[in-house]
Write an enzyme that holds these catalytic residues in place. Structure first.
Site, PDB file in Angstrom:
ATOM      1  N   LEU A 129       0.809  -1.225   0.000  1.00 45.40           N
ATOM      2  CA  LEU A 129       0.000   0.000   0.000  1.00 45.40           C
ATOM      3  C   LEU A 129       0.839   1.271   0.000  1.00 45.40           C
ATOM      4  CD1 LEU A 129      -2.884  -0.996   2.428  1.00 45.40           C
ATOM      5  CD2 LEU A 129      -2.988  -0.768  -0.051  1.00 45.40           C
ATOM      6  N   CYS A 152       2.730  -1.553   8.945  1.00 48.93           N
ATOM      7  CA  CYS A 152       1.320  -1.274   8.638  1.00 48.93           C
ATOM      8  C   CYS A 152       0.517  -2.561   8.454  1.00 48.93           C
ATOM      9  CB  CYS A 152       1.210  -0.407   7.397  1.00 48.93           C
ATOM     10  SG  CYS A 152       2.004   1.196   7.594  1.00 48.93           S
ATOM     11  N   HIS A 153       1.062  -3.504   7.688  1.00 49.27           N
ATOM     12  CA  HIS A 153       0.333  -4.744   7.413  1.00 49.27           C
ATOM     13  C   HIS A 153       1.192  -5.983   7.610  1.00 49.27           C
ATOM     14  CE1 HIS A 153      -1.936  -1.601   5.295  1.00 49.27           C
ATOM     15  NE2 HIS A 153      -2.941  -2.235   5.839  1.00 49.27           N
ATOM     16  N   GLY A 154       2.412  -5.814   8.133  1.00 46.13           N
ATOM     17  CA  GLY A 154       3.233  -6.957   8.496  1.00 46.13           C
ATOM     18  C   GLY A 154       4.046  -7.583   7.382  1.00 46.13           C
TER      19      GLY A 154
END
Length: 188
Positions: A129, A152-154
């Site tokens: 992202l 943020c999302h690993g």
């Protein structure tokens, strides 16, 4: 005898009217080009944009095991002077273990095809992202694979910037670069 359109002299001489028509057409063409040029030239990139299209970075002060972040085209670029252990670790990963298979050598080859495995240069933007992964500074989490970690999302990246775990679909992007000398690298 039927009259012809050829004058009595036997050939068609250009008249003053012909000359004026050709000159007027040429002048109109030049005028149209001169009028259109500012609009066409406006489509070219601005000087400040062209100045930022490439940067040169002196890599001499970057110690082995250290990384720096520079800005290029408004994006962070990670430049890491990798240790021999990091290089061996990246080369030992089987391609079948990678979501986006790419060898370590393919990632660290500059545009002149001079392999410099000790230097890793890549755009520091997560391919999931667009976040900026951590791992360039002491104390930053480096994820499970010793490279970079996007909190943020690993997403976890290895010591070659390849995605190993998480939702990111691709490896960190390697920009076009060229070592112009042993101490200078041109990015872009």
């Amino acid at each position: 005898m039927a009259s012809s359109s050829i004058p009595a002299g036997g050939h068609s001489d250009p008249t003053r009217r012909d000359f004026l028509m050709v000159a007027t057409g040429a002048l109109a063409g030049v005028g149209a080009a001169a009028t259109a040029w500012p609009f066409i030239n406006n489509l070219n990139p601005a000087a400040d944009t062209l100045a930022l299209s490439t940067i040169e970075v002196n890599v001499t002060p970057i110690q082995v095991g250290q990384a720096v972040t520079v800005k290029w085209r408004g994006k962070p670029v990670f430049i890491r002077h990798r240790t021999p252990e990091e290089i061996k670790e990246a080369e030992a990963v089987p391609l079948s273990a990678l979501p986006d298979p790419q060898t370590d050598n393919a990632r660290v080859t500059d545009t002149a095809k001079k392999v410099r495995p000790e230097w890793l240069i890549m755009i520091g933007v997560c391919t999931h992202l667009g976040c900026v992964p951590l791992g360039n500074k002491p104390g930053d989490p480096k994820g499970e694979y010793g490279g970079w970690f996007c909190p943020c999302h690993g997403s976890s990246y290895d010591t070659s910037g390849r995605i190993r775990k998480g939702p990111a679909p691709k490896n960190l992007v390697v920009p076009e670069y060229l070592f112009t000398s042993d101490s200078l690298v041109r990015i872009g």
